[in-house]
Design an enzyme around this catalytic site. Structure first.
Site, PDB file in Angstrom:
ATOM      1  N   ARG A 118      46.075  98.691  -6.483  1.00 32.97           N
ATOM      2  CA  ARG A 118      46.566  97.787  -5.615  1.00 32.97           C
ATOM      3  C   ARG A 118      46.718  96.517  -5.972  1.00 32.97           C
ATOM      4  O   ARG A 118      46.761  95.517  -5.064  1.00 32.97           O
ATOM      5  CB  ARG A 118      45.724  97.871  -4.135  1.00 32.97           C
ATOM      6  CG  ARG A 118      45.461  99.400  -3.787  1.00 32.97           C
ATOM      7  CD  ARG A 118      45.047  99.246  -2.298  1.00 32.97           C
ATOM      8  NE  ARG A 118      44.977 100.570  -1.550  1.00 32.97           N
ATOM      9  CZ  ARG A 118      43.898 101.185  -1.496  1.00 32.97           C
ATOM     10  NH1 ARG A 118      42.938 100.772  -2.075  1.00 32.97           N
ATOM     11  NH2 ARG A 118      44.019 102.477  -1.257  1.00 32.97           N
ATOM     12  N   GLU A 182      73.740  85.257 -17.170  1.00 36.69           N
ATOM     13  CA  GLU A 182      72.610  84.634 -15.884  1.00 36.69           C
ATOM     14  C   GLU A 182      72.685  82.983 -15.915  1.00 36.69           C
ATOM     15  O   GLU A 182      72.261  82.478 -14.994  1.00 36.69           O
ATOM     16  CB  GLU A 182      71.485  85.472 -15.828  1.00 36.69           C
ATOM     17  CG  GLU A 182      71.574  86.919 -15.853  1.00 36.69           C
ATOM     18  CD  GLU A 182      71.336  87.541 -14.302  1.00 36.69           C
ATOM     19  OE1 GLU A 182      71.693  86.619 -13.407  1.00 36.69           O
ATOM     20  OE2 GLU A 182      71.225  88.671 -14.347  1.00 36.69           O
ATOM     21  N   ARG A 238      67.378  82.359  -1.808  1.00 41.24           N
ATOM     22  CA  ARG A 238      67.322  83.199  -3.158  1.00 41.24           C
ATOM     23  C   ARG A 238      68.402  84.196  -3.162  1.00 41.24           C
ATOM     24  O   ARG A 238      68.280  84.550  -4.396  1.00 41.24           O
ATOM     25  CB  ARG A 238      65.774  84.108  -3.271  1.00 41.24           C
ATOM     26  CG  ARG A 238      65.561  84.594  -4.360  1.00 41.24           C
ATOM     27  CD  ARG A 238      64.005  85.040  -4.420  1.00 41.24           C
ATOM     28  NE  ARG A 238      63.949  85.612  -5.656  1.00 41.24           N
ATOM     29  CZ  ARG A 238      62.755  85.831  -6.429  1.00 41.24           C
ATOM     30  NH1 ARG A 238      61.612  85.763  -5.633  1.00 41.24           N
ATOM     31  NH2 ARG A 238      62.757  86.568  -7.702  1.00 41.24           N
ATOM     32  N   HIS A 262      72.916  94.802 -18.179  1.00 40.80           N
ATOM     33  CA  HIS A 262      73.007  93.944 -16.819  1.00 40.80           C
ATOM     34  C   HIS A 262      73.740  92.774 -16.826  1.00 40.80           C
ATOM     35  O   HIS A 262      74.780  92.481 -15.833  1.00 40.80           O
ATOM     36  CB  HIS A 262      71.498  93.851 -16.605  1.00 40.80           C
ATOM     37  CG  HIS A 262      71.180  93.074 -15.139  1.00 40.80           C
ATOM     38  ND1 HIS A 262      71.335  93.675 -13.905  1.00 40.80           N
ATOM     39  CD2 HIS A 262      71.004  91.760 -15.068  1.00 40.80           C
ATOM     40  CE1 HIS A 262      71.233  92.505 -12.967  1.00 40.80           C
ATOM     41  NE2 HIS A 262      70.727  91.526 -13.569  1.00 40.80           N
TER      42      HIS A 262
END
Ligand code: NAD
Ligand code: GLY
Length: 360
Positions: A118, A182, A238, A262
């Site tokens: 977790r 990017e 964002r 990408h």
């Protein structure tokens, strides 16, 4: 070394940028809270840089999991290899994961860290330009599904991002260009001055001049950190960081993950977003030409694959994460250096762009 801070209250973290940072063990160790670490890398990067991490962490119980290389392996099967290693190594909740690699390793390590027991700590050590300027910062983690890119994941922020720009010396030219896509994105969405700087310094970036690379990385991380600090979970601005991504993700998924990098898919996607923005009357045709030419100078593709039809695009775009209540939202440009997220675009104009009936 330059240091930026991503300001997220008690989950804030530093982004260190400089040459030779892998030779400074304390940058890593100061962010390791427990006694054990597991480095996740891949078969290309580990032979180059894993020794430096091992040396830096020699005082800790440590091991490494080496994944196959490639976007095609960014999936649940590979993620399971990380979990298996963590269990076999008896990693506990104080174990820190180290992501040593590009965006694929970073996204998968981050998701493993978000979900193992977790949630455990992790540190990003990005080794591609794309990971340095984008994926290592901001806490988006996850894997692909055959039906959609990055569809399974979690937000989980790292403890630190350590960017050793020397690692770029071994990066392939095509990967460097993918990272530049990017970087150009930040100029297009929020920084006209940076766009002009990129225009002037493109040759220096492609020649890997250290000062040019260092400035491009610093400025990009500054933008990323500002945006994430103001909207960590992407409820607003964002989303602008996804300029070109809805089109680009469709290309990546339709062509088979790894065929188009990408950054390459994002480059073409940004041209498609610019074409639609021009159809809406927001960008001048000359702006579209400028964007195409800047991306072409960075050796990036600017036209979608000829094998993809408009219907192919729509099929993949309909499962984009920006689809809300069944309606597709896109990042478009109001002007150079200013982007918006909107569902209010002309659907016929979108079809013309997807069918390649318009050309910038
Ligand atoms: P990548 O991780 O596949 O790395 C590209 C190639 O370069 C790989 O073959 C890798 O082994 C190799 N490599 C990495 N560093 C090297 C080095 N220093 N020297 C030699 N070879 C090296 O690709 P990428 O472009 O870094 O990342 C793309 C991924 O990032 C995509 O999956 C994308 O979805 C994801 N991404 C995530 C975010 C985010 O916010 N989490 C943002 C942008 C992109
Ligand atoms: N790469 C887009 C984001 O981090 O939001």
């Amino acid at each position: 070394m330059q240091t930026l801070n991503l300001d997220l209250g008690d989950r804030s973290y530093p982004i260190y940028i400089g040459q030779g940072l892998l030779q400074l063990p304390e940058l890593l160790t100061v962010h390791v809270q427990g006694k054990s670490c597991v480095t996740v890398s891949n078969e290309t990067i580990a032979p180059l840089y894993l020794d430096s991490i091992n040396t830096a962490l020699k005082a800790y119980k440590q091991s490494a999991v080496i994944l196959p290389d490639g976007e095609a392996y960014k999936n649940l099967d590979t993620l399971n290899q990380i979990y298996t290693h963590l269990l076999e190594a008896k990693a506990d909740r104080k174990t820190t994961l180290i992501a040593l690699g590009g965006g694929v390793v970073g996204d998968m390590t981050g998701f493993a860290a978000a979900s193992y027991q977790r949630g455990v700590n992790f540190i990003q050590v990005p080794t591609t330009l794309l990971a340095m300027v984008d994926s290592s910062v901001g806490g988006k983690t996850g894997v692909n599904h055959a039906l959609g890119k990055n569809m399974i994941g979690a937000f989980h922020q790292p403890q630190a991002v350590i960017i050793d720009t020397n690692t770029l010396s071994t990066l392939a030219d095509r990967e460097l260009s993918a990272g530049i896509a990017e970087v150009i994105k930040y100029g297009l969405i929020r920084d006209l001055e940076f766009l002009a700087w990129l225009d002037e310094n493109m040759d220096a970036l492609l020649a890997r001049q250290p000062e040019a690379l260092s400035y491009a990385i610093y400025r990009s991380c500054q933008h990323k950190a500002e945006v994430v600090a103001s909207d960590e979970r992407e409820s607003g601005q964002r989303a602008l960081l996804n300029l070109g991504h809805t089109f680009g993700h469709a290309i990546e998924a339709a062509m088979g993950y790894g065929q188009w990098l990408h950054g390459e898919a994002v480059a073409t996607g940004m041209v498609m977003a610019a074409e639609l923005s021009a159809q809406m009357g927001w960008l001048a045709q000359a702006d579209v030409v400028y964007i195409r030419q800047l991306l072409e100078r960075a050796h990036l593709p600017v036209d979608p694959p000829t094998t993809m039809t408009g219907d192919d695009f729509m099929r993949y775009m309909s499962v984009d994460k920006k689809v809300l209540d069944g309606s597709l939202r896109l990042i478009l440009m109001k002007s150079l250096g200013e982007a918006i997220v909107t569902a209010d675009f002309d659907a016929d104009a979108l079809k013309r762009v997807l069918r390649r009936e318009v050309k910038g």
